[in-house]
Design a protein around this motif. Structure first.
Motif, mmCIF file in Angstrom:
data_model
loop_
_atom_site.group_PDB
_atom_site.id
_atom_site.type_symbol
_atom_site.label_atom_id
_atom_site.label_comp_id
_atom_site.label_asym_id
_atom_site.label_seq_id
_atom_site.Cartn_x
_atom_site.Cartn_y
_atom_site.Cartn_z
ATOM 1 N N HIS A 1 0.649 -1.348 0.197
ATOM 2 C CA HIS A 1 0.137 0.260 0.086
ATOM 3 C C HIS A 1 0.985 1.180 0.242
ATOM 4 O O HIS A 1 0.776 2.334 -1.043
ATOM 5 N N VAL B 1 2.647 2.592 -2.735
ATOM 6 C CA VAL B 1 1.825 3.255 -4.144
ATOM 7 C C VAL B 1 2.105 4.874 -3.736
ATOM 8 O O VAL B 1 2.268 5.582 -5.233
ATOM 9 N N PHE B 2 2.418 4.678 -3.008
ATOM 10 C CA PHE B 2 2.594 6.323 -2.411
ATOM 11 C C PHE B 2 3.644 6.511 -2.472
ATOM 12 O O PHE B 2 3.534 8.260 -2.935
ATOM 13 N N GLU B 3 4.356 6.029 -2.079
ATOM 14 C CA GLU B 3 5.725 6.679 -2.362
ATOM 15 C C GLU B 3 5.862 6.905 -4.446
ATOM 16 O O GLU B 3 6.231 8.226 -4.810
ATOM 17 N N HIS B 4 5.467 6.032 -4.913
ATOM 18 C CA HIS B 4 5.892 6.182 -6.152
ATOM 19 C C HIS B 4 4.458 7.688 -6.700
ATOM 20 O O HIS B 4 5.227 8.064 -7.896
ATOM 21 N N ASN B 5 3.926 7.750 -5.712
ATOM 22 C CA ASN B 5 2.759 8.420 -6.952
ATOM 23 C C ASN B 5 3.349 10.244 -6.269
ATOM 24 O O ASN B 5 3.393 11.205 -6.964
ATOM 25 N N ARG B 6 3.974 10.165 -5.460
ATOM 26 C CA ARG B 6 4.852 11.386 -4.948
ATOM 27 C C ARG B 6 5.939 11.565 -6.082
ATOM 28 O O ARG B 6 6.418 12.749 -6.197
ATOM 29 N N CYS B 7 6.805 10.747 -6.316
ATOM 30 C CA CYS B 7 7.860 10.802 -7.585
ATOM 31 C C CYS B 7 7.044 11.611 -8.726
ATOM 32 O O CYS B 7 8.081 12.300 -9.267
ATOM 33 N N TRP B 8 6.007 10.975 -8.577
ATOM 34 C CA TRP B 8 5.513 11.139 -10.204
ATOM 35 C C TRP B 8 4.937 12.602 -10.172
ATOM 36 O O TRP B 8 5.630 12.806 -11.398
ATOM 37 N N ALA B 9 4.435 12.687 -9.568
ATOM 38 C CA ALA B 9 3.377 14.287 -8.994
ATOM 39 C C ALA B 9 4.846 15.072 -9.212
ATOM 40 O O ALA B 9 4.965 16.281 -9.684
ATOM 41 N N LYS C 1 6.555 15.251 -12.860
ATOM 42 C CA LYS C 1 5.549 15.980 -13.558
ATOM 43 C C LYS C 1 6.087 18.011 -13.311
ATOM 44 O O LYS C 1 6.071 18.161 -14.624
#
Length: 288
Positions: A80, A83-91, A94
């Motif tokens: 779980h 996913v949020f670690e990767h989301n923060r990196c992606w945001a 970008k």
């Protein structure tokens, strides 16, 4: 034929975008993701971690039957949180590339494509085509079916065509499809039976061709292709597609198949205009 040329050009364009030298991730994001806390997958031949939980190297298949309760809890928490670690990196990445990226993203969507694909977790539409957020309106279900009684997919098609004005509708299947394989199996599969019956009907429609194929894997692959073809026909039968094409000359319907062995999309070169002309003898919904 118009559709064959358009489909081939579109597929070549998407493959160039997907496999171009342009990196999908910036160096900053790649470093962040590489340094993100790795997941631990537990197995039946464990090793001792420093906090006395049994673990094995990352990417090892999980054997749930031999996991302790605390190990399951830890695994679920890690999957779980990652996913949020990767989301923060992606945001962050970008925004670093384009400070107005999320401002433009929140302004609305204007996708060129409607993608109707299989729910299989190994086939992310945007990644295999090189598309960006906002480029494709995506619907997925088991075996990429387009059933007229499925209000979900019918609503997706209507919204995509009438409101988003998509220019292409892609039905994408894949070789090795579990839904197609299950439909080829003479077995009662309970709740799945009504859904898989749609694929079995595809087999019935093309029974002579399929039965003439002696090799099981080749017959299986051909049914995958024929299923895509029949779902494209089902898309063409819809009022929204017929009426939009009569007025705007779009959308064009395409049938593609993804291969796991090489990662490439195969264009089945669906003759959209030929199918439209053929089915409108019975399914003409352009009037009214």
């Amino acid at each position: 034929m118009l559709n064959s040329r358009v489909g081939t050009t579109l597929l070549q364009s998407l493959n160039r975008r997907a496999f171009s030298p342009r990196p999908r991730l910036s160096p900053t994001l790649s470093v962040r993701l590489a340094s993100a806390r790795p997941l631990r997958f537990f197995s039946s031949s464990p090793t001792q971690d420093k906090d006395n939980t049994t673990t094995k190297s990352p990417h090892t298949k999980t054997d749930w039957r031999n996991m302790a309760e605390q190990d399951i809890t830890k695994y679920l928490r890690q999957t779980h949180d990652r996913v949020f670690e990767h989301n923060r990196c992606w945001a962050a990445d970008k925004k670093a590339q384009d400070p107005d990226f999320f401002v433009k993203l929140s302004a609305g969507q204007n996708p060129e494509y409607l993608w109707i694909g299989c729910s299989d977790s190994r086939i992310p539409a945007e990644q295999i085509t090189g598309l960006e957020p906002g480029d494709a309106f995506v619907h997925r279900n088991i075996a990429n079916l387009v059933c007229n009684t499925d209000l979900n997919v019918m609503s997706v098609i209507t919204y995509a065509v009438e409101h988003l004005k998509v220019k292409h509708i892609v039905v994408c299947g894949h070789y090795g499809c579990g839904g197609v394989k299950a439909a080829m199996t003479a077995k009662d599969l309970g709740l799945l039976n009504p859904w898989l019956r749609n694929i079995r009907d595809v087999y019935r429609l093309h029974e002579k061709e399929l039965d003439a194929i002696k090799e099981d894997d080749a017959r299986y692959d051909r049914l995958v292709e024929l299923n895509v073809y029949e779902q494209c026909r089902n898309v063409v039968k819809t009022a929204s597609v017929q009426q939009s094409y009569a007025k705007n000359k779009f959308p064009i319907v395409h049938g593609w198949v993804f291969g796991f062995h090489d990662g490439l999309l195969k264009d089945l070169e669906i003759d959209f205009e030929g199918i439209l002309k053929d089915i409108q003898k019975i399914y003409n919904l352009t009037e009214g």
